[in-house]
Design a protein around this motif. Structure first.
Motif, short mmCIF file in Angstrom:
data_model
loop_
_atom_site.label_atom_id
_atom_site.label_comp_id
_atom_site.label_asym_id
_atom_site.label_seq_id
_atom_site.Cartn_x
_atom_site.Cartn_y
_atom_site.Cartn_z
N MET A 67 0.84 -1.18 0.00
CA MET A 67 0.00 0.00 0.00
C MET A 67 0.88 1.24 0.00
N THR A 68 0.66 2.15 -0.91
CA THR A 68 1.38 3.42 -0.90
C THR A 68 0.79 4.30 0.20
N PRO A 69 1.64 4.75 1.14
CA PRO A 69 1.08 5.51 2.26
C PRO A 69 0.53 6.85 1.81
N ARG A 70 -0.65 7.19 2.33
CA ARG A 70 -1.24 8.51 2.12
C ARG A 70 -0.86 9.35 3.33
N LEU A 71 0.05 10.29 3.14
CA LEU A 71 0.62 11.02 4.26
C LEU A 71 0.01 12.39 4.41
N ARG A 72 -0.20 12.78 5.67
CA ARG A 72 -0.52 14.15 6.03
C ARG A 72 0.56 14.61 6.99
N THR A 73 0.51 15.87 7.42
CA THR A 73 1.58 16.38 8.27
C THR A 73 1.02 17.04 9.52
N ILE A 74 1.89 17.11 10.55
CA ILE A 74 1.55 17.70 11.84
C ILE A 74 2.53 18.82 12.15
N GLY A 75 1.99 19.96 12.55
CA GLY A 75 2.79 21.04 13.08
C GLY A 75 3.63 21.78 12.07
N GLN A 76 4.32 22.82 12.56
CA GLN A 76 5.17 23.62 11.70
C GLN A 76 6.35 22.82 11.17
N ALA A 77 6.72 21.76 11.88
CA ALA A 77 7.80 20.89 11.41
C ALA A 77 7.35 19.96 10.30
N VAL A 128 2.58 11.82 8.82
CA VAL A 128 1.86 10.71 9.45
C VAL A 128 0.99 10.03 8.40
N SER A 129 0.89 8.73 8.50
CA SER A 129 -0.02 7.98 7.64
C SER A 129 -1.43 8.10 8.18
N ARG A 130 -2.41 8.07 7.28
CA ARG A 130 -3.80 8.19 7.71
C ARG A 130 -4.21 7.04 8.62
N LEU A 131 -3.65 5.88 8.43
CA LEU A 131 -3.87 4.74 9.32
C LEU A 131 -2.56 4.49 10.06
N SER A 132 -2.62 4.52 11.38
CA SER A 132 -1.41 4.46 12.18
C SER A 132 -1.52 3.40 13.27
N PHE A 133 -0.38 3.12 13.90
CA PHE A 133 -0.23 1.99 14.80
C PHE A 133 -0.31 2.45 16.25
N GLY A 134 -1.36 2.05 16.95
CA GLY A 134 -1.48 2.29 18.38
C GLY A 134 -0.89 1.12 19.13
N ALA A 135 0.11 1.37 19.99
CA ALA A 135 0.93 0.30 20.54
C ALA A 135 0.54 -0.14 21.94
N ALA A 136 -0.67 0.17 22.40
CA ALA A 136 -1.09 -0.34 23.71
C ALA A 136 -1.21 -1.86 23.69
N GLY A 137 -1.71 -2.40 22.59
CA GLY A 137 -1.90 -3.85 22.49
C GLY A 137 -0.63 -4.63 22.67
N HIS A 161 -13.37 13.88 8.50
CA HIS A 161 -13.35 15.26 9.01
C HIS A 161 -12.04 15.93 8.62
N PRO A 162 -12.08 17.17 8.13
CA PRO A 162 -10.85 17.82 7.65
C PRO A 162 -9.81 18.09 8.72
N ALA A 163 -10.21 18.09 10.00
CA ALA A 163 -9.22 18.29 11.07
C ALA A 163 -8.43 17.02 11.38
N VAL A 164 -8.97 15.87 10.97
CA VAL A 164 -8.38 14.58 11.33
C VAL A 164 -7.29 14.21 10.33
N VAL A 165 -6.09 13.94 10.85
CA VAL A 165 -4.98 13.56 9.97
C VAL A 165 -4.70 12.07 10.02
N SER A 166 -5.11 11.39 11.09
CA SER A 166 -4.78 9.97 11.21
C SER A 166 -5.70 9.30 12.21
N VAL A 167 -5.92 8.01 11.99
CA VAL A 167 -6.63 7.17 12.95
C VAL A 167 -5.66 6.11 13.45
N LEU A 168 -5.52 6.05 14.78
CA LEU A 168 -4.69 5.02 15.40
C LEU A 168 -5.51 3.76 15.60
#
Length: 331
Positions: free
Chosen positions: A1-11, A15-24, A279-286
């Motif tokens: 899958m080619t990652p669909r990337l968005r960005t966070i902050g001035q830096a 981030v990929s739209r689908l991301s890895f939540g590591a609690a599991g 939603h346009p504010a959302v950049v990624s789902v963990l």
């Protein structure tokens, strides 16, 4: 899958739209082996995940150690990683387990709330040691519900100093409520909000103030808990909602959402994953995954084509508010 990337902050942190939540992989509720954890992470990388989120709280540092052991073998510019501050891990002598706090690990440490400037820096340095990295990209203030003023007056300014020193690139707040993160958006220069369980098919509390304000201010929103502890993965009596048994009315709504999905031959999991990304504010789902198969399933569900009529029916039945953006409206 080619990652669909968005960005966070001035830096412009990618981030990929689908991301890895590591609690599991920190043994949330049940044990995961080192091999299973590594396979989950490497499968995520193969599927184009480029953002990985962890915390000291997850398995008393186990999640950070496991995640770091894999990611530090990758080129550093190929992944974005976040961790959290607010809980210090203090060693203790114990023969019990940590299941009272949700993790199937020995209780080798106790958690101590600390949103002081010194506590923030100490926590981050300990996280870097467990991860085996010299920096992380994003640091979140983790669940400062009962520590609001100290988080604003002491923890946040220290994160600003860490950002200016280049040890971190972005500052965020991670909570399962919408009200305090909204205050942080108004009163600080944070880059991101990690909102757990408050913008899902079942719970749209984040839609009213937080998401519009974040969009207006250019604050990135990352969503966790999009299955609301599992109810949206498999709605049935006894299924959990926000870590406890689902109330009867909430279970009924989840069952009704599943029925709409079944009429359109779409798994409920796919709708639960794709809806909040609109939603346009959302950049990624963990997505909290603990195995390669769960990682692959989340990828497949996110990429599945969903008929426009499904969203229209959910709104017509009052299962979604008319004001909620849906995939056919945002492309």
């Amino acid at each position: 899958m080619t990652p669909r990337l968005r960005t966070i902050g001035q830096a412009a942190i990618p981030v990929s739209r689908l991301s890895f939540g590591a609690a599991g992989i920190g043994n949330l509720f049940t044990p995961v082996t080192d091999t299973q954890a590594e396979e989950a992470i490497t499968t995520a990388l193969a599927h184009g995940y480029r953002y990985f989120d962890t915390a000291p709280h997850y398995g008393l540092g186990l999640s950070e150690r496991r995640l770091g052991s894999v990611l530090r073998r990758q080129p550093r510019d190929q992944f974005t990683i976040s961790t959290k501050v607010g809980r210090l891990l203090i060693p203790q002598e114990s023969h019990s387990d940590d299941l009272a706090d949700g993790f199937a690990v020995p209780a080798t440490h106790r958690r101590v709330w600390d949103f002081s400037a010194q506590g923030v820096r100490r926590s981050l340095l300990s996280s870097l040691e467990r991860l085996g990295l010299d920096r992380v990209d994003i640091v979140y203030l983790h669940d400062p519900d009962a520590h609001e003023q100290q988080a604003l007056d002491e923890a946040y300014p220290e994160l600003e100093r860490l950002r200016s020193e280049g040890i971190i690139k972005a500052i965020g707040i991670g909570m399962n409520q919408a009200e305090l993160p909204t205050r942080f958006i108004r009163n600080t220069d944070i880059d991101a909000v990690l909102l757990a369980g408050r913008y899902t098919l079942l719970d749209q509390r984040g839609l009213h103030q937080l998401l519009p304000l974040a969009h207006e201010r250019g604050v990135a929103v990352i969503l966790g808990g999009i299955f609301n502890s599992g109810l949206l993965a498999d709605p049935k009596p006894g299924a959990p909602f926000d870590y406890s048994a689902a109330p009867e009315q909430t279970l009924a709504r989840a069952v009704a959402l599943k029925a709409v999905c079944e009429r359109h031959h779409v798994p409920l999991r796919a709708a639960a994953l794709q809806f909040p990304l609109s939603h346009p504010a959302v950049v990624s789902v963990l997505v909290g995954t603990r195995s390669a198969s769960q990682t692959t399933d989340a990828t497949q569900m996110t990429n599945l084509s969903i008929p426009t009529d499904l969203w229209a029916e959910m709104k017509a039945l009052g299962l979604l508010p008319d004001s909620a953006p849906t995939p056919e409206e945002t492309g």
